[in-house]
Design an enzyme around this catalytic site. Sequence first.
Site, short mmCIF file in Angstrom:
data_model
loop_
_atom_site.label_atom_id
_atom_site.label_comp_id
_atom_site.label_asym_id
_atom_site.label_seq_id
_atom_site.Cartn_x
_atom_site.Cartn_y
_atom_site.Cartn_z
N ARG A 181 0.84 -1.19 0.00
CA ARG A 181 0.00 0.00 0.00
C ARG A 181 0.88 1.25 0.00
O ARG A 181 0.56 2.25 -0.66
CB ARG A 181 -0.95 0.01 1.20
CG ARG A 181 -2.02 -1.06 1.15
CD ARG A 181 -3.00 -0.93 2.30
NE ARG A 181 -3.83 0.26 2.20
CZ ARG A 181 -4.61 0.71 3.17
NH1 ARG A 181 -4.66 0.08 4.34
NH2 ARG A 181 -5.34 1.80 2.99
N CYS A 240 -1.19 5.87 9.21
CA CYS A 240 -1.56 4.57 8.63
C CYS A 240 -2.68 4.82 7.64
O CYS A 240 -2.65 5.78 6.89
CB CYS A 240 -1.95 3.59 9.73
SG CYS A 240 -3.31 4.19 10.78
#
Length: 285
Positions: A181, A240
Amino acid sequence: MNAIITASELASELTGETPPVLLDIRWQLSTGKAAGEPAFDGRAEYVAGHLPGAVFVDLDAELAGHAGPDHGRHPLPDLAELGAALRAAGVRADRDVVVYDGGQGWAAARAWWLLRWTGHPSVRVLDGGLAAWQGPLETGTVTPEPGTFTPAPGATGLLDADGAAALARSGLLLDARATERYRGDVEPIDRVGGHIPGAVSAPTTQNVGPEGRFRPAGELAARFKALGATGEPGQVGVYCGSGVSGAHEVLALAVAGIDAQLYVGSWSQWSADESRPVATGPDPQ
C-alpha cells in the site's frame, strides 16, 4: 509506567485490592467483505466471552467520530461523547486501565492512545490480547460503577495533515501500512495508493512476533533507530490508513522508549484531498 502488560501480570493485578478497569475493544478492519459474509461484531464476541469484569467499548461508535473525506475514516471523537462513553465503562483518572482486543492489538492501541492523549495517567495494553489470556472468561455484559474521567486533549502527540507533511521533511514520518500500500501497488480502501512524500515505510506488523506479542524493547529500539529515529522529542510521527494501526506503531515506539505523534486522519484523509501530493514506489520521495 510500562505501556504494555503481560497476561500473567494482569492476572496478578486483578486479585489486588484495586484491580485495573478492563476495557474490551474487539474490532476488525472492514475492507469490503464478500457478499453474504457477515460483518465482524465485536460486541457479540464480547458477550460470548471476555475477561472477568471487562466492559466493551465500540471503536467505531465511541473511539472515533463520523467518517468523511475531510476528516478520514476514524477521526477524533467528540470529547464530550468520548468522556460519557468512558465514564459509562467505569474509567476513573485515579484507577489504572488495561485495554485489550482480539489479539491484533490495533484497536486496543487506539484506545490506549486516546486515553493517553486525553490525560489518563495510567493505561496499558494487554500484550497479545485475548489470545494471550490463560484464565477463565465470563459471558454476558458487565455494568460497572460509573467512572469520573473527563478527557482533556493534550498539547502534544497529535498531528494534522500539514504537521505530518512538515515532519516528513524535517524529522521522521513512519507509514505503518503494508508495504504494497505504501508503494501504491494496491489500494483496497482509499482513493489512490502511495504515501506522503518523505514518509518512510515501517509496517506495524513487523513490531510483533508470530504470536502477536511485541518484540523485546531492545529489538524495537534497534528497528526504529535503523529507520531514522533519533529519540529527539517531537521528531517522530506515524500515520496509517485511518489512525488505528498507526496507534499500534506509536505504542511500539513507546515500548522502545521513543515518543511519537499520531496523524489521526492518516492516508484516508490525505488521499481524499486531490491537492496533496502523492509519492509511489519504494523510496520516500
